[in-house]
Design an enzyme around this catalytic site. Structure first.
Site, PDB file in Angstrom:
ATOM      1  N   GLY B  35      37.079  39.009  40.878  1.00 31.51           N
ATOM      2  CA  GLY B  35      38.120  39.904  40.380  1.00 31.51           C
ATOM      3  C   GLY B  35      39.403  39.657  41.145  1.00 31.51           C
ATOM      4  O   GLY B  35      39.387  39.013  42.185  1.00 31.51           O
ATOM      5  N   ASN B  37      42.874  40.211  43.396  1.00 31.36           N
ATOM      6  CA  ASN B  37      43.193  40.963  44.602  1.00 31.36           C
ATOM      7  C   ASN B  37      43.576  42.389  44.207  1.00 31.36           C
ATOM      8  O   ASN B  37      44.215  42.592  43.186  1.00 31.36           O
ATOM      9  CB  ASN B  37      44.383  40.332  45.327  1.00 31.36           C
ATOM     10  CG  ASN B  37      43.963  39.081  46.064  1.00 31.36           C
ATOM     11  OD1 ASN B  37      42.777  38.792  46.185  1.00 31.36           O
ATOM     12  ND2 ASN B  37      44.935  38.348  46.558  1.00 31.36           N
ATOM     13  N   GLY B  38      43.145  43.332  45.028  1.00 31.64           N
ATOM     14  CA  GLY B  38      43.487  44.707  44.724  1.00 31.64           C
ATOM     15  C   GLY B  38      42.494  45.359  43.775  1.00 31.64           C
ATOM     16  O   GLY B  38      42.648  46.503  43.395  1.00 31.64           O
ATOM     17  N   GLY B  40      39.450  45.954  44.574  1.00 30.13           N
ATOM     18  CA  GLY B  40      38.564  46.786  45.381  1.00 30.13           C
ATOM     19  C   GLY B  40      37.373  46.055  45.978  1.00 30.13           C
ATOM     20  O   GLY B  40      36.484  46.681  46.534  1.00 30.13           O
ATOM     21  N   LYS B  41      37.362  44.708  45.898  1.00 31.70           N
ATOM     22  CA  LYS B  41      36.201  43.945  46.359  1.00 31.70           C
ATOM     23  C   LYS B  41      35.993  44.082  47.869  1.00 31.70           C
ATOM     24  O   LYS B  41      34.887  44.364  48.330  1.00 31.70           O
ATOM     25  CB  LYS B  41      36.351  42.445  46.017  1.00 31.70           C
ATOM     26  CG  LYS B  41      36.583  42.171  44.548  1.00 31.70           C
ATOM     27  CD  LYS B  41      36.744  40.681  44.290  1.00 31.70           C
ATOM     28  CE  LYS B  41      37.788  40.023  45.118  1.00 31.70           C
ATOM     29  NZ  LYS B  41      39.142  39.952  44.681  1.00 31.70           N
ATOM     30  N   GLU B 161      35.339  35.275  50.911  1.00 29.23           N
ATOM     31  CA  GLU B 161      36.096  34.064  50.628  1.00 29.23           C
ATOM     32  C   GLU B 161      35.683  32.864  51.479  1.00 29.23           C
ATOM     33  O   GLU B 161      36.508  32.304  52.196  1.00 29.23           O
ATOM     34  CB  GLU B 161      37.590  34.320  50.870  1.00 29.23           C
ATOM     35  CG  GLU B 161      38.226  35.244  49.879  1.00 29.23           C
ATOM     36  CD  GLU B 161      38.291  34.645  48.485  1.00 29.23           C
ATOM     37  OE1 GLU B 161      38.002  33.455  48.333  1.00 29.23           O
ATOM     38  OE2 GLU B 161      38.617  35.399  47.559  1.00 29.23           O
TER      39      GLU B 161
END
Lengths: 255, 264, 281
Positions: B35, B37-38, B40-41, B161
């Site tokens: 998903g 950035n931002g 919520g991962k 990541e």
């Protein structure tokens, strides 16, 4: 991202005064009570600063600073009131403990001077954008490099704080206790230092390169995006302060 | 192994929720969380790890309620490898760095060293035990961080990541580590942006979008839903796109599958 | 016209034991879009930095050969002088923010102030690059208060405002999410379309294949090959240099499907589709 600058954006005539005049004002507020070490003069100076802060609509921001300063000063008052050599006149007697008039008077002078200086500084800090101050100084001839270092610190320190919390999380993830007793907390601090220092060294190197390719060391004369702000009253205010200082000196010498 | 129920989180008390009403269960399938950035991962894995406390809802890890434990206590159950190795490394030697977590969870020195060396063998750094970590290359540093978390032998390992700034060789090593962990029946959870890597290595994929779970299923199922993916701004892997354009019926995830399909 | 001439360039970092760049020679024409590929520590960043003068001026170290950019020899000019010809954008968007400016608008002005541009010209250029990089709507925000993609586009805007003819980018999207990367690649492609010569070190081979007209392959500080993407990615020894061809090339190669009308394999989604369409279906 937050900035650690204390600057408060407001519309007021104090905000409209140029940074250099504000610097002079600090000097003025320090020198006058030295030339004329009377209670009344200190009080007048302090009063002026506080009125200016009120006009600048930043009083609320001063409260934490004042409370910290007073907290320190209270101890001075107590110690001087109780123990100053030359204490004679008892003002207050609580069992074996006596407060003396001379000590209190002396302490009050210190309190006034310190609050006076702190207030004058706050006028500068709370009503001036750090970047405006530095730009004004650079225009006056300060090295742009020193100027850069001063301004960037205001923005880069908050960035470092964010990194710091990431590093803390990384170590907690490997089972390091950070909650609990003081000793635990102190021990937890050591694994943070290495990465913080190294991280900022790497960042500094990268940032230095990024600055270089943007002509930071260019030999061309520097220009400015923002026009130099003109402050119509600054000459006048500076002159008034100068006259007052001269008067104060004259007063001290001849009266 | 993990059960998340009605989980919501916002950074400021009544502020905009970063995560809202997440319900998930994790088993031993390797799982990718994708998903923008931002979405919520990272907040989600920090909650699993106890680095943040849920505003509402419950996370159970095995029999542990995450809320009742400190992050340090959870370190025995669940490991998290951070994105930037420089945020973690602080010891003088590769071996000491790897042992740090083990000693934190009160492992004896002898056992700690044994486990640390095993983990370093896994990532291929066992010939550099006494080197200063800062003399390693960036991708080796990343492997060192992985080793220092894997050494703690937690049932759950989370990567944030792992493939960023890795070249082809670096990615191959990470692929191998994930396979090894899978063989040991560990749950591998990974936040990742590299869709090709997801397609080739993960059984299950969860798509986060604006604080909610948009898609959850086997990787093949997820990548077959082109329209929903578009909503989350996620592009399917290159090979999947190619197969799709050529009108192959099945959702293709790897080059081998593609060739197999063509051979038919 | 030759925009960049690199002639027998050799370089060793002050603390390095081996040459970081070993006898590199190539030439780049005006308006080309060049990709630099190779595994980690193959010399990609060093080569990028040699084009803008950070190598050798910033690092010092041992230097041999010549780099000539737009007629200017890098070795005998300061970085500030070279920066008017070649701009450079780095990997990490954060560390490119000067930290001394309060808004995006002022941040872009930083370089222009340093080179002493008149105010009117500055405003004109800033306005132009804000539009070009599509970040007008954030111009009054704090530079740190942007998404990664916006921050990186701001970094490119800051460089482009100095009007260099050549733009060097060192893995500009490695720290961004896919949407952020796409924004940045789009922006770079627009610049290339305007005639700026672009040189980009990059790990994402699909992107290199899509955007670059020539690709430079480095290995252990040596130049292995400098040719069209189709030719580079069709090489049989690519793996030995730690590079994997785009997935489209790998598929077509395995199926033996060459790009129509030439002797190499397709490298983009579109070409692969074209080549395979005939044989399948």
């Amino acid at each position: 991202m937050k900035s650690i600058s204390l600057f408060v954006e407001r519309e007021s005539f104090v905000h409209g005064i140029d940074p250099i005049t504000k610097l002079y004002y600090i000097l003025f507020a320090i020198i006058i009570p030295i030339i004329l070490p009377s209670f009344t003069i200190s009080a007048i100076c302090l009063g002026t600063s506080i009125i200016l802060l009120i006009f600048a609509k930043v009083m609320r921001k001063t409260l934490p600073v004042y409370s910290f300063v007073f907290f320190v000063l209270i101890t001075v008052v107590i110690i001087q009131g109780l123990f100053k050599p030359g204490n004679e006149t008892v003002l207050l007697q609580l069992g074996p403990v006596a407060m003396y008039k001379e000590g209190l008077q002396f302490a009050l002078t210190i309190v006034f001077r310190v609050t006076n200086i702190v207030s004058a500084f706050m006028i500068l800090v709370l009503t001036t954008k750090p970047s405006d101050l530095v730009e004004a100084l650079v225009r006056k001839g300060m090295s742009p490099r020193i100027g850069y270092v001063i301004v960037s610190v205001f923005q880069i320190i908050p960035e470092m704080m964010t990194t710091m919390s990431t590093i803390m999380d990384a170590q907690r993830s490997r089972g390091m206790e950070t909650e609990g007793k003081l000793l635990v907390r102190i021990k937890a601090f050591i694994p943070l230092l290495g990465p913080v220092v190294l991280g900022s060294l790497i960042n500094t190197k990268e940032r230095a390169m990024a600055l270089e390719v943007r002509g930071f060391n260019s030999r061309n004369p520097k220009t400015y995006l923002n026009e130099e702000k003109t402050y119509p009253n600054s000459r006048f205010i500076q002159a008034v302060m100068l006259v007052l200082t001269v008067c104060a000196v004259a007063w001290r010498m001849f009266l | 192994m993990i059960k998340v129920s009605n989980l919501s989180f916002s950074y400021t008390g009544g502020g905009v929720p970063v995560l809202s009403d997440i319900n998930l269960e994790f088993d031993q399938r390797t799982t990718a969380i994708i998903g923008q950035n931002g979405a919520g991962k990272t907040t989600f894995v920090k909650l699993l790890k106890g680095l943040l406390k849920a505003t509402y809802g419950e996370i159970l890890i095995g029999e542990y309620d995450v809320k009742m434990r400190t992050a340090a206590e959870l370190a025995r159950k669940i490991g998290l490898v951070f994105q930037n190795p420089n945020d973690q490394i602080f010891k003088r030697t590769v071996l000491d760095e790897t042992m740090f977590g083990l000693l934190n969870i009160k492992m004896g020195r002898y056992t700690a060293e044994k486990l640390a060396v095993e983990a370093l063998e896994l990532v291929g750094l066992d010939d550099k035990l006494s080197m200063n970590p800062h003399d390693l290359s960036l991708s080796e540093k990343k492997l060192l961080c992985i080793a220092s978390v894997v050494a703690m032998d937690t049932d759950i390992v989370i990567f944030d990541e792992p493939t960023i700034a890795q070249d082809h060789a670096g990615k191959e090593i990470i692929r191998r580590i994930i396979q090894k962990l899978k063989e040991k029946n560990k749950l591998v959870l990974t936040i990742i942006h590299d869709m090709d890597f997801v397609a080739e290595n993960f059984d299950r994929t969860i798509v986060f979008n604006e604080g909610k779970v948009l898609l959850d299923g086997s990787t093949r199922e997820v990548f077959s839903q082109k329209d929903v993916l578009e909503e989350a701004n996620v592009e399917p892997p290159g090979i999947t796109q190619l197969a799709n354009r050529l009108g192959l019926k099945n959702t293709i995830l790897t080059v081998d599958e593609f060739l197999h399909e063509c051979a038919k | 016209m030759k925009k960049i001439v690199v002639d027998h360039l050799k370089y060793k970092y002050p603390l390095g034991e081996e040459l970081a760049l070993q006898d590199i020679s190539f030439q780049i024409e005006e308006g080309e879009f060049i990709g630099i590929i190779g595994k980690n520590s193959s010399g990609k960043s060093t080569l990028c930095q040699a084009l803008v003068g950070l190598v050798p001026h910033f690092y010092k170290g041992a230097y041999g050969g010549k780099v000539i950019v737009d007629g200017l020899e890098v070795k005998t000019h300061t970085i500030a002088e070279i920066s008017l010809k070649v701009g450079m954008v780095f990997q990490n968007p954060f560390t490119q923010v000067t930290g001394s400016k309060m808004t995006v608008y002022e941040e872009i002005a930083f370089g222009l102030e340093n080179i002493g541009l008149p105010r009117e010209e500055m405003r004109r250029r800033i306005h132009e690059v804000l539009k070009l990089m599509k970040i007008e709507h954030v111009k009054d925000r704090s530079p740190f208060d942007l998404s990664g993609g916006q921050m990186q586009r701001m970094a490119i805007a800051s460089i482009i405002a100095m009007k260099p003819d050549v733009l060097v980018l060192d893995e500009p999207t490695s720290q961004l999410d896919p949407a952020g990367s796409e924004e940045v690649f789009q922006a770079i492609q627009d610049l290339s379309g305007q005639g700026i010569t672009v040189i980009m070190a990059e790990h994402k081979m699909e992107k290199v294949a899509q955007y670059c007209n020539r690709v430079l392959l480095l290995h252990e500080g040596k130049l292995v090959d400098f040719a069209a993407p189709e030719k580079i990615f069709s090489r049989n020894d690519l793996e030995t240099y730690g590079v994997a061809a785009p997935v489209y090339t790998r598929v077509c190669k395995a199926l033996g499907m060459k790009k129509q009308g030439c002797d190499s394999y397709p490298v983009t989604l579109k070409d692969a589709e074209l080549a395979l369409r005939g044989s399948l279906g």
